[in-house]
Write an enzyme that holds these catalytic residues in place. Sequence first.
Site, PDB file in Angstrom:
ATOM      1  N   ALA A   1     -63.779   0.904  22.800  1.00 20.98           N
ATOM      2  CA  ALA A   1     -65.224   0.436  22.291  1.00 20.98           C
ATOM      3  C   ALA A   1     -66.080  -0.322  23.687  1.00 20.98           C
ATOM      4  O   ALA A   1     -66.310  -1.322  23.926  1.00 20.98           O
ATOM      5  CB  ALA A   1     -65.269  -0.428  21.484  1.00 20.98           C
TER       6      ALA A   1
ATOM      7  N   GLU B   1     -65.393   9.613  29.994  1.00 21.02           N
ATOM      8  CA  GLU B   1     -65.769   8.233  29.353  1.00 21.02           C
ATOM      9  C   GLU B   1     -67.498   8.362  29.613  1.00 21.02           C
ATOM     10  O   GLU B   1     -68.004   9.380  30.044  1.00 21.02           O
ATOM     11  CB  GLU B   1     -65.533   7.232  30.374  1.00 21.02           C
ATOM     12  CG  GLU B   1     -65.792   7.371  31.600  1.00 21.02           C
ATOM     13  CD  GLU B   1     -65.142   5.932  32.493  1.00 21.02           C
ATOM     14  OE1 GLU B   1     -64.283   5.283  31.738  1.00 21.02           O
ATOM     15  OE2 GLU B   1     -65.295   5.804  33.630  1.00 21.02           O
TER      16      GLU B   1
ATOM     17  N   ASP C   1     -76.997   0.637  27.445  1.00 22.13           N
ATOM     18  CA  ASP C   1     -78.034   1.727  26.945  1.00 22.13           C
ATOM     19  C   ASP C   1     -79.259   1.006  26.315  1.00 22.13           C
ATOM     20  O   ASP C   1     -79.175   0.252  25.404  1.00 22.13           O
ATOM     21  CB  ASP C   1     -77.243   2.245  25.813  1.00 22.13           C
ATOM     22  CG  ASP C   1     -78.033   3.134  25.189  1.00 22.13           C
ATOM     23  OD1 ASP C   1     -78.621   4.412  26.054  1.00 22.13           O
ATOM     24  OD2 ASP C   1     -78.116   3.391  24.165  1.00 22.13           O
TER      25      ASP C   1
ATOM     26  N   ASP D   1     -69.007   1.726  26.736  1.00 25.02           N
ATOM     27  CA  ASP D   1     -70.215   2.681  27.046  1.00 25.02           C
ATOM     28  C   ASP D   1     -70.733   3.407  26.043  1.00 25.02           C
ATOM     29  O   ASP D   1     -70.725   4.410  25.595  1.00 25.02           O
ATOM     30  CB  ASP D   1     -69.359   3.996  27.841  1.00 25.02           C
ATOM     31  CG  ASP D   1     -68.479   3.563  28.996  1.00 25.02           C
ATOM     32  OD1 ASP D   1     -68.704   2.502  29.501  1.00 25.02           O
ATOM     33  OD2 ASP D   1     -67.557   4.523  29.744  1.00 25.02           O
TER      34      ASP D   1
ATOM     35  N   ASP E   1     -73.852   2.571  36.640  1.00 26.58           N
ATOM     36  CA  ASP E   1     -74.213   2.944  35.368  1.00 26.58           C
ATOM     37  C   ASP E   1     -75.530   2.735  34.742  1.00 26.58           C
ATOM     38  O   ASP E   1     -75.768   1.998  33.828  1.00 26.58           O
ATOM     39  CB  ASP E   1     -73.132   2.164  34.339  1.00 26.58           C
ATOM     40  CG  ASP E   1     -71.710   2.240  34.919  1.00 26.58           C
ATOM     41  OD1 ASP E   1     -71.305   3.358  35.272  1.00 26.58           O
ATOM     42  OD2 ASP E   1     -70.915   1.173  34.550  1.00 26.58           O
TER      43      ASP E   1
ATOM     44  N   GLY F   1     -58.657  -1.820  32.342  1.00 22.26           N
ATOM     45  CA  GLY F   1     -57.333  -1.408  31.928  1.00 22.26           C
ATOM     46  C   GLY F   1     -57.000  -1.694  30.781  1.00 22.26           C
ATOM     47  O   GLY F   1     -55.760  -1.385  30.240  1.00 22.26           O
TER      48      GLY F   1
END
Length: 321
Positions: free
Chosen positions: A154, A209, A100, A156, A42, A118
């Site tokens: 809530a 996602e 990010d 990514d 990521d 999950g």
Amino acid sequence: MKRTRLATAVATAVIALIPATASADVTYPDPQPVTGQQIIHDPTVIRLKSGGYVAYSTGGVIGARVSKDREQWDDAGNAFATPPSWWYEYNDTGDPWAPDISYRDGRYWLYYAVSSWGTNHSAIGVATSPTGLPGTWTDHGKVFSSEKTDAWNAIDPAVVKADGKLWMAFGSYWTGIRMVQLDPKTGKAIPGAEVRHLATRPDAPYAVEGPYVVHHGRYYYLFASYDACCAGVNSTYKIRVGRSTSVTGPYVDSTGKSLLDGGGDLLLAGHGRYVGTGGESVFRDAGQDWLAYHYYDATDSGTPKLGLNKVSWDSGWPELR
């Protein structure tokens, strides 16, 4: 790492519901060569005002890599020395996901998610830094959160400015990608702000996602990761894209199909040794847009590694080089 084991069981079925691409070469380009510390998941990348590059990622206390030339990457530890205490409300390991990074108002801003696999008992946090380098971040707590009673998750986060306002796209499964407006002074969600819906899949578990929004020309382009990550060489992650004249949508693909109805042009999928391409972000460097993502290396036991490709906009849709 990104999120649900349920996707593995349904990936084959839901793939059939997604339209074919009109904007990507079916052979797909290989990532640009990189050396050094290639292991990453990521990735979010930025060129620093001081020169060079930094990448942050899932793993550690937000793992950090630095580079002088965008090719040789070196391990630089973690964004934080220790997890802020509030993270433990959302998982018992203090393990954040999917950061990010951006720059505005003279500071670097690092958004990230804390959750457990999950569940949508999740939160997005934010930190700031004068330099963007690991060890210089000050955490400012929660930006936005979700609970099991919510229809979204809530995690990514991806922040974008549009028409003088600040927005955050987010989401994973739980009916897909959402967006909320932020207060530019605090970087946090405006209390009571509408949670808008940008993209989803036709059927549960709504396997989309990792959004990222890019403004180019007349359009905002929504990139997202579809299907299942985090399973090494069995991962089915791929990157799809839609566009809109408004940051809040509606987003459609090149056939006009709404991303709320399962649309999305296929930009990049696994090929050869490069399996499960996703977890993407876009950064700008000397006038050129680059896509950063991870793939699972089939020649190295499915180890997640850094992928970088140039983005071309010649056709009006993103294409990779």
